[in-house]
Design a protein around this motif. Structure first.
Motif, PDB file in Angstrom:
ATOM      1  N   VAL A   1      10.043  -6.379  -7.547  1.00 50.11           N
ATOM      2  CA  VAL A   1       9.318  -4.946  -7.380  1.00 50.11           C
ATOM      3  C   VAL A   1      10.402  -3.849  -6.860  1.00 50.11           C
ATOM      4  N   LEU A   2      11.538  -4.296  -6.049  1.00 48.09           N
ATOM      5  CA  LEU A   2      12.485  -3.251  -5.776  1.00 48.09           C
ATOM      6  C   LEU A   2      13.244  -3.028  -7.091  1.00 48.09           C
ATOM      7  N   ALA A   3      13.486  -3.857  -7.959  1.00 51.53           N
ATOM      8  CA  ALA A   3      14.194  -3.547  -9.251  1.00 51.53           C
ATOM      9  C   ALA A   3      13.162  -2.587  -9.904  1.00 51.53           C
ATOM     10  N   GLY A   4      12.065  -2.706  -9.961  1.00 45.32           N
ATOM     11  CA  GLY A   4      10.846  -2.015 -10.969  1.00 45.32           C
ATOM     12  C   GLY A   4      10.753  -0.565 -10.342  1.00 45.32           C
ATOM     13  N   LEU A   5      10.621  -0.497  -8.963  1.00 40.91           N
ATOM     14  CA  LEU A   5      10.495   0.690  -8.412  1.00 40.91           C
ATOM     15  C   LEU A   5      11.902   1.536  -8.460  1.00 40.91           C
ATOM     16  N   ALA A  37      10.898  12.101  -6.876  1.00 37.37           N
ATOM     17  CA  ALA A  37      11.684  11.163  -6.908  1.00 37.37           C
ATOM     18  C   ALA A  37      11.996  10.664  -5.651  1.00 37.37           C
ATOM     19  N   ALA A  38      12.365  11.513  -4.649  1.00 35.63           N
ATOM     20  CA  ALA A  38      12.445  11.166  -3.068  1.00 35.63           C
ATOM     21  C   ALA A  38      11.509  10.432  -2.568  1.00 35.63           C
ATOM     22  N   MET A  39      10.161  10.862  -2.915  1.00 31.73           N
ATOM     23  CA  MET A  39       8.949  10.177  -2.541  1.00 31.73           C
ATOM     24  C   MET A  39       8.998   8.708  -3.084  1.00 31.73           C
ATOM     25  N   LEU A  40       9.223   8.441  -4.294  1.00 28.62           N
ATOM     26  CA  LEU A  40       9.237   7.252  -4.889  1.00 28.62           C
ATOM     27  C   LEU A  40      10.407   6.414  -4.331  1.00 28.62           C
ATOM     28  N   LEU A  41      11.408   6.881  -4.187  1.00 28.69           N
ATOM     29  CA  LEU A  41      12.731   6.314  -3.487  1.00 28.69           C
ATOM     30  C   LEU A  41      12.305   5.529  -2.205  1.00 28.69           C
ATOM     31  N   SER A  42      11.721   6.447  -1.372  1.00 27.73           N
ATOM     32  CA  SER A  42      11.416   6.000   0.097  1.00 27.73           C
ATOM     33  C   SER A  42      10.415   4.752  -0.295  1.00 27.73           C
ATOM     34  N   LEU A  52       0.820  -1.121  -0.050  1.00 26.42           N
ATOM     35  CA  LEU A  52       0.040   0.047  -0.067  1.00 26.42           C
ATOM     36  C   LEU A  52       0.899   1.239  -0.093  1.00 26.42           C
ATOM     37  N   LEU A  53       1.969   1.605   0.864  1.00 25.34           N
ATOM     38  CA  LEU A  53       2.782   2.335   0.972  1.00 25.34           C
ATOM     39  C   LEU A  53       3.541   2.602  -0.379  1.00 25.34           C
ATOM     40  N   SER A  54       4.083   1.480  -1.143  1.00 21.00           N
ATOM     41  CA  SER A  54       4.564   1.707  -2.209  1.00 21.00           C
ATOM     42  C   SER A  54       3.584   2.271  -3.645  1.00 21.00           C
ATOM     43  N   ALA A  55       2.482   1.808  -3.460  1.00 22.16           N
ATOM     44  CA  ALA A  55       1.330   2.269  -4.393  1.00 22.16           C
ATOM     45  C   ALA A  55       1.204   3.638  -4.158  1.00 22.16           C
ATOM     46  N   ALA A  56       1.227   4.180  -2.981  1.00 21.11           N
ATOM     47  CA  ALA A  56       0.821   5.468  -2.707  1.00 21.11           C
ATOM     48  C   ALA A  56       2.101   6.418  -3.330  1.00 21.11           C
ATOM     49  N   ALA A 114       3.935   5.529  -5.662  1.00 19.78           N
ATOM     50  CA  ALA A 114       3.891   5.420  -7.287  1.00 19.78           C
ATOM     51  C   ALA A 114       2.639   6.634  -7.700  1.00 19.78           C
ATOM     52  N   GLY A 115       1.535   6.699  -7.130  1.00 17.31           N
ATOM     53  CA  GLY A 115       0.775   7.430  -7.230  1.00 17.31           C
ATOM     54  C   GLY A 115       1.243   8.855  -7.296  1.00 17.31           C
ATOM     55  N   GLY A 116       1.882   9.262  -6.311  1.00 11.23           N
ATOM     56  CA  GLY A 116       2.151  10.532  -6.418  1.00 11.23           C
ATOM     57  C   GLY A 116       3.435  10.930  -7.605  1.00 11.23           C
ATOM     58  N   ALA A 117       4.225   9.887  -7.917  1.00 12.29           N
ATOM     59  CA  ALA A 117       5.001   9.853  -8.982  1.00 12.29           C
ATOM     60  C   ALA A 117       4.326   9.894 -10.385  1.00 12.29           C
ATOM     61  N   LEU A 118       3.160   9.407 -10.587  1.00 10.03           N
ATOM     62  CA  LEU A 118       2.547   9.429 -11.774  1.00 10.03           C
ATOM     63  C   LEU A 118       1.597  10.728 -11.931  1.00 10.03           C
ATOM     64  N   ALA A 119       1.315  11.222 -10.695  1.00 13.53           N
ATOM     65  CA  ALA A 119       0.622  12.651 -10.750  1.00 13.53           C
ATOM     66  C   ALA A 119       1.606  13.599 -11.151  1.00 13.53           C
ATOM     67  N   ALA A 120       2.567  13.558 -10.630  1.00 14.83           N
ATOM     68  CA  ALA A 120       3.816  14.820 -10.961  1.00 14.83           C
ATOM     69  C   ALA A 120       3.848  14.610 -12.539  1.00 14.83           C
ATOM     70  N   ILE A 121       4.159  13.379 -13.091  1.00 10.81           N
ATOM     71  CA  ILE A 121       4.551  13.378 -14.314  1.00 10.81           C
ATOM     72  C   ILE A 121       3.455  13.922 -15.127  1.00 10.81           C
ATOM     73  N   GLU A 122       1.920  13.376 -14.949  1.00 10.48           N
ATOM     74  CA  GLU A 122       0.873  13.971 -15.730  1.00 10.48           C
ATOM     75  C   GLU A 122       0.871  15.258 -15.668  1.00 10.48           C
TER      76      GLU A 122
END
Length: 258
Positions: A131-135, A227-232, A64-68, A70-78
């Protein structure tokens, strides 16, 4: 008919064909009739069940935390990428064309990543490492987008394309492996709830990130913070999760999930 109407109508036709195929190929067993009141009444309880599931299971909480993140990263890109494309090309028309090409390439990269998800799990040794490699790949792409935002040079366009593709390639690899881990961890009665809470975490954090990023000045800072959010979220997968134990009904024994 406006020229821009053609791709939208073609997409609608494809969706209609897909819906007809799903209705004929995936037949549901008979179920008791449900009313709108009963469905709405069950939403709060389903959400609470999903939150409780994430609270008591470390692996589900990690998903759930990694999905959150990823959601922040996708929102920033869009939100940021259309303006970034205009900055790279110097005109709104050419910027729109560049963003269209990037969006197409992003979908392709996501599809390639999803196709490579089982292979990545085999190569890395487990779904969690995949998952680690993908993220990690997606976070690398965001860092590349952030660094190139500080140097608006024509040569940076190639690095922007690479970074954009890495983001979606990594998400394509991570998503199926996360769903596989969730499928193994949650019983059949709770999987729909778990997936709904996962989507809720992604969408809610994405909405909040969009508001925060939109309030920032253009430049590398919004990209690097995202990027820092996604890295976390990526660092959550550094430790291999414990394998759950399931009971085999036929033998009455307990075995670890492979």
């Amino acid at each position: 008919m406006l020229p821009l109407s053609v791709p939208v109508l073609l997409g609608a036709a494809v969706e209609i064909v897909l819906a007809c195929y799903v209705l004929t190929a995936l037949r549901e067993p008979p179920r008791p009739p449900a009313t709108a009141r009963s469905v709405l009444r069950g939403i709060p309880g389903a959400a609470l069940d999903g939150v409780r599931l994430g609270g008591r299971d470390a692996l589900v909480r990690r998903i759930l935390l990694s999905a959150a993140a990823a959601g922040g990263a996708l929102a920033a890109i869009e939100l940021l990428m259309p303006g970034r494309a205009v900055t790279l090309t110097g005109a709104s028309e050419s910027g729109a064309m560049l963003f269209a090409a990037l969006a197409f390439g992003g979908f392709v990269c996501a599809g390639v990543g999803s196709h490579l998800a089982p292979f990545t799990a085999r190569v890395t040794g487990s779904g969690a490492r995949a998952v680690l490699a993908g993220l990690g790949t997606s976070a690398t792409g965001l860092v590349l987008l952030g660094v190139t935002a500080a140097f608006p040079h024509p040569l940076a366009t190639g690095f922007v394309v690479v970074g954009f593709g890495l983001v979606y390639l990594g998400f394509g690899v991570a998503g199926p492996n996360e769903n596989d881990l969730l499928h193994q961890r949650v019983s059949s009665t709770g999987r729909a709830t778990a997936l709904s809470v996962q989507s809720l975490a992604q969408q809610s954090v994405g909405a909040l990130t969009g508001v925060a990023v939109g309030a920032m000045s253009p430049g590398p800072l919004p990209w690097l913070l995202t990027a820092a959010m996604l890295l976390s979220g990526t660092l959550l997968w550094l430790r291999e999760p414990d394998r759950p134990a399931v009971t085999t009904a036929a033998r009455g024994t307990t075995q670890p999930v492979p």
